[in-house]
Design a protein around this motif. Structure first.
Motif, PDB file in Angstrom:
ATOM      1  N   LEU A  12       2.052  -5.800   3.992  1.00  0.00           N
ATOM      2  CA  LEU A  12       1.421  -4.577   4.461  1.00  0.00           C
ATOM      3  C   LEU A  12       0.503  -4.839   5.646  1.00  0.00           C
ATOM      4  CD1 LEU A  12       1.440  -1.603   3.744  1.00  0.00           C
ATOM      5  CD2 LEU A  12      -0.490  -2.009   2.251  1.00  0.00           C
ATOM      6  N   THR A  13      -0.173  -5.960   5.634  1.00  0.00           N
ATOM      7  CA  THR A  13      -1.016  -6.330   6.773  1.00  0.00           C
ATOM      8  C   THR A  13      -0.181  -6.538   8.031  1.00  0.00           C
ATOM      9  OG1 THR A  13      -2.553  -7.405   5.250  1.00  0.00           O
ATOM     10  CG2 THR A  13      -2.750  -7.967   7.576  1.00  0.00           C
ATOM     11  N   ILE A  14       0.976  -7.134   7.880  1.00  0.00           N
ATOM     12  CA  ILE A  14       1.878  -7.326   9.017  1.00  0.00           C
ATOM     13  C   ILE A  14       2.426  -5.979   9.489  1.00  0.00           C
ATOM     14  CG2 ILE A  14       4.070  -8.357   9.735  1.00  0.00           C
ATOM     15  CD1 ILE A  14       3.386 -10.666   7.757  1.00  0.00           C
ATOM     16  N   ILE A  15       2.748  -5.098   8.555  1.00  0.00           N
ATOM     17  CA  ILE A  15       3.289  -3.784   8.909  1.00  0.00           C
ATOM     18  C   ILE A  15       2.254  -2.935   9.637  1.00  0.00           C
ATOM     19  CG2 ILE A  15       4.110  -1.625   7.902  1.00  0.00           C
ATOM     20  CD1 ILE A  15       5.601  -3.270   5.842  1.00  0.00           C
ATOM     21  N   ILE A  16       0.989  -3.144   9.377  1.00  0.00           N
ATOM     22  CA  ILE A  16      -0.063  -2.382  10.062  1.00  0.00           C
ATOM     23  C   ILE A  16      -0.049  -2.678  11.568  1.00  0.00           C
ATOM     24  CG2 ILE A  16      -2.581  -2.227  10.309  1.00  0.00           C
ATOM     25  CD1 ILE A  16      -2.790  -2.309   7.296  1.00  0.00           C
ATOM     26  N   LEU A  33      -2.843   9.400  18.036  1.00  0.00           N
ATOM     27  CA  LEU A  33      -3.424  10.008  16.842  1.00  0.00           C
ATOM     28  C   LEU A  33      -2.522   9.798  15.629  1.00  0.00           C
ATOM     29  CD1 LEU A  33      -5.689  11.773  15.650  1.00  0.00           C
ATOM     30  CD2 LEU A  33      -4.341  13.759  16.300  1.00  0.00           C
ATOM     31  N   LEU A  34      -1.229   9.977  15.817  1.00  0.00           N
ATOM     32  CA  LEU A  34      -0.283   9.760  14.725  1.00  0.00           C
ATOM     33  C   LEU A  34      -0.277   8.300  14.273  1.00  0.00           C
ATOM     34  CD1 LEU A  34       1.856  11.264  13.060  1.00  0.00           C
ATOM     35  CD2 LEU A  34       3.524  10.516  14.741  1.00  0.00           C
ATOM     36  N   ALA A  35      -0.334   7.380  15.219  1.00  0.00           N
ATOM     37  CA  ALA A  35      -0.362   5.958  14.866  1.00  0.00           C
ATOM     38  C   ALA A  35      -1.661   5.595  14.148  1.00  0.00           C
ATOM     39  CB  ALA A  35      -0.198   5.114  16.119  1.00  0.00           C
ATOM     40  N   THR A  36      -2.759   6.196  14.566  1.00  0.00           N
ATOM     41  CA  THR A  36      -4.029   5.949  13.886  1.00  0.00           C
ATOM     42  C   THR A  36      -3.981   6.435  12.444  1.00  0.00           C
ATOM     43  OG1 THR A  36      -5.162   6.199  15.991  1.00  0.00           O
ATOM     44  CG2 THR A  36      -6.506   6.318  14.026  1.00  0.00           C
ATOM     45  N   ASN A  37      -3.376   7.590  12.216  1.00  0.00           N
ATOM     46  CA  ASN A  37      -3.233   8.091  10.848  1.00  0.00           C
ATOM     47  C   ASN A  37      -2.320   7.194  10.018  1.00  0.00           C
ATOM     48  OD1 ASN A  37      -4.936  10.274  11.159  1.00  0.00           O
ATOM     49  ND2 ASN A  37      -3.298  11.615  11.864  1.00  0.00           N
ATOM     50  N   LYS A  42      -1.885   3.151   5.591  1.00  0.00           N
ATOM     51  CA  LYS A  42      -1.530   1.800   5.128  1.00  0.00           C
ATOM     52  C   LYS A  42      -2.777   1.013   4.711  1.00  0.00           C
ATOM     53  CE  LYS A  42       2.653   1.483   7.901  1.00  0.00           C
ATOM     54  NZ  LYS A  42       2.728   2.882   8.239  1.00  0.00           N
ATOM     55  N   THR A  43      -3.877   1.248   5.381  1.00  0.00           N
ATOM     56  CA  THR A  43      -5.126   0.573   5.021  1.00  0.00           C
ATOM     57  C   THR A  43      -5.618   1.038   3.655  1.00  0.00           C
ATOM     58  OG1 THR A  43      -5.685   0.394   7.354  1.00  0.00           O
ATOM     59  CG2 THR A  43      -7.466   0.092   5.787  1.00  0.00           C
ATOM     60  N   ILE A  44      -5.440   2.312   3.354  1.00  0.00           N
ATOM     61  CA  ILE A  44      -5.828   2.828   2.036  1.00  0.00           C
ATOM     62  C   ILE A  44      -5.038   2.126   0.938  1.00  0.00           C
ATOM     63  CG2 ILE A  44      -5.702   4.877   0.557  1.00  0.00           C
ATOM     64  CD1 ILE A  44      -6.441   6.509   3.080  1.00  0.00           C
ATOM     65  N   VAL A  45      -3.741   1.972   1.147  1.00  0.00           N
ATOM     66  CA  VAL A  45      -2.914   1.268   0.159  1.00  0.00           C
ATOM     67  C   VAL A  45      -3.332  -0.194   0.065  1.00  0.00           C
ATOM     68  CG1 VAL A  45      -0.557   0.561  -0.396  1.00  0.00           C
ATOM     69  CG2 VAL A  45      -0.990   2.846   0.484  1.00  0.00           C
ATOM     70  N   LEU A  46      -3.632  -0.806   1.197  1.00  0.00           N
ATOM     71  CA  LEU A  46      -4.063  -2.205   1.196  1.00  0.00           C
ATOM     72  C   LEU A  46      -5.376  -2.385   0.446  1.00  0.00           C
ATOM     73  CD1 LEU A  46      -3.442  -5.055   2.287  1.00  0.00           C
ATOM     74  CD2 LEU A  46      -4.790  -4.448   4.306  1.00  0.00           C
ATOM     75  N   ILE A  47      -6.305  -1.469   0.610  1.00  0.00           N
ATOM     76  CA  ILE A  47      -7.582  -1.558  -0.111  1.00  0.00           C
ATOM     77  C   ILE A  47      -7.352  -1.420  -1.616  1.00  0.00           C
ATOM     78  CG2 ILE A  47      -9.799  -0.406  -0.485  1.00  0.00           C
ATOM     79  CD1 ILE A  47      -9.809   0.244   2.512  1.00  0.00           C
ATOM     80  N   CYS A  48      -6.435  -0.546  -2.016  1.00  0.00           N
ATOM     81  CA  CYS A  48      -6.123  -0.419  -3.449  1.00  0.00           C
ATOM     82  C   CYS A  48      -5.516  -1.700  -4.004  1.00  0.00           C
ATOM     83  CB  CYS A  48      -5.173   0.755  -3.676  1.00  0.00           C
ATOM     84  SG  CYS A  48      -5.932   2.362  -3.502  1.00  0.00           S
ATOM     85  N   LEU A  70     -12.874  10.339   5.561  1.00  0.00           N
ATOM     86  CA  LEU A  70     -13.315  10.059   6.926  1.00  0.00           C
ATOM     87  C   LEU A  70     -12.145  10.086   7.914  1.00  0.00           C
ATOM     88  CD1 LEU A  70     -15.940   7.232   6.420  1.00  0.00           C
ATOM     89  CD2 LEU A  70     -16.350   9.541   7.223  1.00  0.00           C
ATOM     90  N   GLY A  71     -11.013   9.567   7.503  1.00  0.00           N
ATOM     91  CA  GLY A  71      -9.832   9.595   8.365  1.00  0.00           C
ATOM     92  C   GLY A  71      -9.336  11.006   8.626  1.00  0.00           C
ATOM     93  N   PHE A  72      -9.369  11.832   7.605  1.00  0.00           N
ATOM     94  CA  PHE A  72      -8.934  13.220   7.750  1.00  0.00           C
ATOM     95  C   PHE A  72      -9.877  13.993   8.661  1.00  0.00           C
ATOM     96  CE2 PHE A  72      -9.053  17.647   6.187  1.00  0.00           C
ATOM     97  CZ  PHE A  72      -7.764  18.017   6.550  1.00  0.00           C
TER      98      PHE A  72
END
Length: 90
Positions: A12-16, A33-37, A42-48, A70-72
């Motif tokens: 997932l880190t590589i996919i980011i 903007l789309l890429a940032t979202n 992916k960062t949310i999943v990585l944190i989980c 915050l992202g939204f």
């Protein structure tokens, strides 16, 4: 199971990095903007996953919820700014 989640976190880190290229080279603001979202999701999943690996999923879920909000809100602010700057130019 621990190894599976560790490998998932690494992949997932590589996919980011893929949308990161679009953020840096994107031709339009909307692409960026789309890429940032996508990176935020992916960062949310990585944190989980990291929360599961540390055995403190309850604490990390709270962090991911705050990060998602915050992202939204950030996406809304950027979209509002882009729309208002187009209105001023026209």
């Amino acid at each position: 199971m621990h190894t599976f989640f560790l490998l998932s976190a690494i992949v997932l880190t590589i996919i980011i990095a893929v949308p990161l290229v679009r953020v840096l080279k994107g031709p339009t603001v909307f692409d960026r903007l789309l890429a940032t979202n996508a990176i935020a999701t992916k960062t949310i999943v990585l944190i989980c996953i990291i929360g599961y690996l540390y055995g403190r999923i309850d604490m990390f879920i709270d962090i991911t919820l705050a990060y998602a909000i915050l992202g939204f809100v950030g996406s809304l602010v950027i979209a509002k700014y882009v729309i208002s700057s187009k209105v001023v130019r026209d």
